[in-house]
Design a protein around this motif. Structure first.
Motif, short mmCIF file in Angstrom:
data_model
loop_
_atom_site.label_atom_id
_atom_site.label_comp_id
_atom_site.label_asym_id
_atom_site.label_seq_id
_atom_site.Cartn_x
_atom_site.Cartn_y
_atom_site.Cartn_z
N LEU A 626 0.85 -1.19 0.00
CA LEU A 626 0.00 0.00 0.00
C LEU A 626 0.89 1.24 0.00
CD1 LEU A 626 -2.55 -1.10 2.78
CD2 LEU A 626 -2.70 -1.47 0.31
N LEU A 627 0.65 2.14 -0.95
CA LEU A 627 1.42 3.37 -1.07
C LEU A 627 0.49 4.56 -0.90
CD1 LEU A 627 3.53 2.41 -4.24
CD2 LEU A 627 4.14 2.07 -1.83
N PHE A 628 0.71 5.37 0.14
CA PHE A 628 -0.13 6.53 0.40
C PHE A 628 0.75 7.77 0.45
CE2 PHE A 628 -2.83 3.12 1.84
CZ PHE A 628 -4.11 3.54 1.51
N ASP A 629 0.44 8.71 -0.43
CA ASP A 629 1.24 9.94 -0.51
C ASP A 629 0.41 11.12 -0.01
OD1 ASP A 629 3.14 11.80 -1.11
OD2 ASP A 629 2.82 11.77 -3.28
N GLU A 630 0.69 11.57 1.19
CA GLU A 630 -0.01 12.72 1.80
C GLU A 630 -1.54 12.55 1.71
OE1 GLU A 630 1.37 15.10 3.41
OE2 GLU A 630 3.37 15.51 2.62
N PRO A 631 -2.10 11.43 2.17
CA PRO A 631 -3.54 11.22 2.03
C PRO A 631 -4.39 12.10 2.93
CG PRO A 631 -2.62 9.47 3.34
CD PRO A 631 -1.46 10.31 2.86
N SER A 632 -3.75 12.77 3.91
CA SER A 632 -4.53 13.59 4.84
C SER A 632 -4.23 15.07 4.69
CB SER A 632 -4.23 13.15 6.28
OG SER A 632 -2.84 13.32 6.57
N ALA A 633 -3.61 15.45 3.59
CA ALA A 633 -3.17 16.84 3.43
C ALA A 633 -4.33 17.82 3.51
CB ALA A 633 -2.44 16.99 2.10
N SER A 634 -5.52 17.44 3.01
CA SER A 634 -6.66 18.36 2.99
C SER A 634 -7.69 18.03 4.07
CB SER A 634 -7.33 18.33 1.61
OG SER A 634 -6.43 18.72 0.60
N LEU A 635 -7.34 17.14 5.00
CA LEU A 635 -8.29 16.72 6.02
C LEU A 635 -8.08 17.50 7.32
CD1 LEU A 635 -8.20 12.83 5.56
CD2 LEU A 635 -9.70 14.49 4.45
N ASP A 636 -9.17 17.69 8.06
CA ASP A 636 -9.05 18.32 9.38
C ASP A 636 -8.51 17.28 10.36
OD1 ASP A 636 -11.35 16.82 10.65
OD2 ASP A 636 -12.46 17.90 9.09
N PRO A 637 -8.07 17.70 11.55
CA PRO A 637 -7.44 16.76 12.49
C PRO A 637 -8.31 15.55 12.83
CG PRO A 637 -7.01 19.01 13.16
CD PRO A 637 -7.97 19.09 12.01
N LYS A 638 -9.63 15.75 13.02
CA LYS A 638 -10.48 14.62 13.38
C LYS A 638 -10.57 13.62 12.21
CE LYS A 638 -15.08 13.38 15.06
NZ LYS A 638 -15.19 12.27 14.08
N ALA A 639 -10.79 14.16 10.99
CA ALA A 639 -10.87 13.28 9.83
C ALA A 639 -9.55 12.57 9.61
CB ALA A 639 -11.25 14.09 8.58
N GLU A 640 -8.42 13.26 9.88
CA GLU A 640 -7.12 12.63 9.73
C GLU A 640 -6.96 11.48 10.71
OE1 GLU A 640 -2.62 14.27 9.22
OE2 GLU A 640 -3.67 14.87 11.06
N GLN A 641 -7.38 11.69 11.95
CA GLN A 641 -7.27 10.63 12.96
C GLN A 641 -8.12 9.43 12.59
OE1 GLN A 641 -8.18 11.95 16.91
NE2 GLN A 641 -7.62 10.02 17.88
N ASP A 642 -9.34 9.68 12.07
CA ASP A 642 -10.21 8.59 11.63
C ASP A 642 -9.58 7.83 10.46
OD1 ASP A 642 -12.03 9.33 13.54
OD2 ASP A 642 -13.31 10.48 12.15
#
Length: 709
Positions: A626-642
């Motif tokens: 699995l390769l993930f490149d900055e998948p949370s760059a546009s997410l808020d902290p709660k969405a990033e944690q989820d």
């Protein structure tokens, strides 16, 4: 700038080459024009030169006809027969006109008329006119049918050409030029039919000229001074062709135009600024309107009539009246046929009625004949261009990708993928095509099967490049990448990429429905239930369900709505916003993009994450990396944690490489952390090890941690 004809083989066009390129100044524009050879002053020379280039392209016409034989071979044969008949009818009509003159001559000389013969000739002329009209009608119907069938047939060929190219090949300017001139995606025409119809047209024109010339010679022989009158009737047209200004005529010649005038560049920039919706908020919020208006008015006053685009300047130059010796001869030559007719009438008074009719026929026929010769030359040039595009269309299917395919299958045992894939970089360096700067420099690391590897660093440090090299979007400039201990370049590309699930930082959403955007993560296994599950894992179900069309909503509608003249109170049409701005052109089309849907950057990123979840969750037996490149760059902290929680759940035994510029919960669980900066791996280890080392990683970790205290 207006599209020119396709490029031809030959030396590079260099504006600084004064020997082969001349420079002209047109207002604010600099025009660089290829110098013509001495023979180019002949009107037909450029067309003859272009026609000579099509010899190597003719075999592709035969190849095209063979390809089309099972599709529409009978229609092509019928169209060709109709064109031959249509080409011979003008000559037959001319013969009938000559016979009518002969009847009139006999009537004048002998005072008798063969009524039966007259009716036959008159009926023949009427029949020719009707036949031409009917043939034109049926040929237009057949033309449309052939265009449709051939366009659909070659659309699959074109789709294959475009789809098979890898990223470096697609980005190559030479390949782009070849595709732009040969791979036509127009819904109204196509390269193959344009080439075939042009070949038919030039053959038809040649046959028409041959038939007309034979009949014309026969008619002229029967007319007193016929050849002399034909010559003076055509002389004016020939002189006018020689009188054309050849110095700035760009047809058939390489040319380039640019402007270095800073005032004009600023004017055009200001026009784009106020006409583009993307700048409107800053323009209004910054109170820039009055300043921009004053600036624009000052620049326009300074440049005056010079503030025009290139084609306005060029056409203005070409329409200026010029006087030359040849142009002075044109007017007397226009009157010469009338003078010759008057002298002939004085010499032979009794033949005035016949002479008047024959003069009209000769003027009409010779002018038409000379114009058709000129048109034939123009068609030859057009044919050369279209045959060249046809050759490029077939050659495009043979363009070699810059990332070569491997030969070894992967994996040797499909069951091993479930336990992850090992990954190793050995002294890998990489530069993007056309760049002198290294994106990676001597990078080495190893991630064992089933490990979580997190790459951290600032933007531009090389994190995304690592993932692109693993997926073989590009190949390394130097060094080796090993997958399960095997050189990545030896593995079959389809097998390698089937074993991966990838989300890039510069992800794109396809111009398809939201359902298709997610389902394309693994189209072979896609079902509504699995797409819904992937959307849930990506955090997209809630906002997608609120959209009017739900999962059938198009993120970017690929077909525009067309409208014009709608009342200003019309705010929506077909469920989409209406754009009344005239600056976007007549019959503007409303496009349903992310802005029209009201989706935020985070929501769009969740759709991309859902597509990756679709592949990695549904195709679990075949995906081991699995390769993930900055998948949370546009997410808020709660969405990033989820998201991180779902990623840990999803990973299982799979190997995961995760790049980020944030130091979050995921780094705490990482088996290997690489800190990158300026294309180099500066530190490697676990989270605890790097904190104890108290280097750059630890310093940046504390900086981000303090921001939340």
């Amino acid at each position: 700038m207006r599209a020119g004809r396709s490029s031809r083989k030959g030396p590079a066009f260099d504006p600084a080459d004064d020997e082969h390129v001349e420079h002209r100044r047109l207002g604010v524009w600099d025009l660089y024009l290829q110098r013509n050879p001495k023979l180019s002053r002949l009107p037909a020379w450029p067309k003859l030169e272009e026609s000579a280039e099509m010899i190597n392209d003719l075999p592709y016409v035969w190849r095209t006809l063979l390809d089309l034989r099972p599709i529409c071979g009978h229609l092509l044969a019928l169209y060709l027969v109709m064109m031959i008949g249509h080409s011979l009818l003008p000559a037959l009509s001319l013969w009938y006109s000559g016979q009518l003159l002969k009847i009139v001559q006999i009537a004048v000389d002998e005072r008798t008329v063969d009524r039966q013969f007259l009716f036959k000739i008159a009926g023949g002329r009427v029949a020719c006119a009707l036949a031409r009209r009917c043939l034109s009608h049926f040929m237009s119907k057949l033309f449309a049918a052939l265009n449709g069938r051939i366009r659909l047939h070659f659309s699959t060929h074109i789709f294959h050409i475009m789809a098979r190219l890898d990223v470096p090949t697609f980005e190559d300017p030479v390949v782009s030029q070849q595709l732009s001139s040969s791979v036509s995606t127009s819904s109204r025409s196509n390269v193959a039919w344009e080439a075939i119809s042009s070949l038919f047209n030039i053959g038809s024109a040649g046959l028409r000229l041959l038939a007309q010339s034979l009949v014309l010679v026969a008619v002229l022989r029967e007319q007193r001074d016929g050849f002399f009158l034909a010559f003076i009737c055509s002389a004016n047209y020939v002189i006018s062709q020689f009188n054309q200004d050849g110095e700035l005529r760009m047809g058939g010649r390489a040319w380039a135009a640019t402007t270095r005038n800073q005032d004009y560049l600023r004017i055009e920039g200001l026009k784009k600024l106020i006409s583009s919706g993307q700048h409107r908020k800053e323009l209004v919020a910054g109170g820039l309107v009055n300043f921009l208006e004053a600036e624009y008015r000052t620049l326009v006053d300074r440049l005056g009539n010079g503030a025009r685009d290139f084609w306005d300047q060029y056409e203005d130059h070409m329409t200026k009246e010029r006087i030359s010796l040849l142009s002075l001869l044109e007017l007397p030559l226009e009157e010469l046929p009338q003078i010759a007719f008057a002298l002939r009438a004085v010499q032979y008074p009794s033949s005035i009625p016949v002479s008047l009719a024959s003069l009209h026929l000769l003027q009409q026929t010779t002018t038409s004949f000379t114009m058709r010769v000129s048109n034939l030359m123009r068609q030859a040039g057009s044919l050369s261009n279209r045959l060249s595009n046809l050759r490029k269309l077939y050659e495009a299917a043979n363009i070699k990708n810059k990332v070569p395919d491997g030969t070894a299958p992967f994996p040797e045992n499909a069951q091993t993928v479930q336990h992850g894939i090992s990954l190793e970089f050995r002294n890998v360096s990489f530069r993007y095509p056309g760049s002198e700067e290294y994106a990676l420099r001597d990078v080495s690391f190893k991630a064992e099967s089933g490990q979580l590897c997190v790459i951290v660093g600032t933007n531009g440090s090389g994190k995304s490049t690592v993932l692109k090299l693993i997926a073989r979007i590009y190949d390394t400039t130097s060094g080796t990448i090993l997958i399960d201990g095997r050189d990545i370049t030896t593995l079959k590309l389809d097998d390698l990429r089937r074993a991966m699930a990838i989300l890039f930082q510069d992800y794109t959403l396809f111009p398809l429905s939201i359902y298709d955007n997610i389902a394309l993560g693994d189209p072979a296994a896609a079902t509504p239930e699995k797409v819904m599950e992937a959307a849930r894992l990506g955090g997209a179900v809630e906002f997608v369900s609120r959209l009017p069309d739900g999962f059938d909503t198009y993120v970017e509608r690929p077909v525009r709505d067309l409208y014009s003249g709608l009342p200003e109170d019309t705010k929506t049409l077909f469920g989409r916003s209406v754009n009344h701005s005239r600056l976007r052109g007549h019959m503007a089309g409303g496009r349903e993009g992310s802005g029209d849907l009201g989706l935020s950057g985070g929501q769009l990123q969740r759709l991309a994450v859902a597509r990756t979840f679709m592949r990695s969750s549904v195709s679990e037996p075949t995906v081991g990396l699995l390769l993930f490149d900055e998948p949370s760059a546009s997410l808020d902290p709660k969405a990033e944690q989820d998201l991180f929680a779902r990623l840990r759940e999803l990973r299982g035994n799979k190997t995961m490489v995760f790049s980020t510029h944030r130091f979050g919960n995921l780094t705490r669980h990482a088996d290997l952390i690489m800190y990158m900066n300026d294309a180099l791996v500066l530190e490697t280890g676990t989270h605890e090890e790097l904190l104890k080392r108290d280097g750059d990683y630890a310093r940046l970790w504390r900086m981000q941690a303090e921001a939340f205290l």
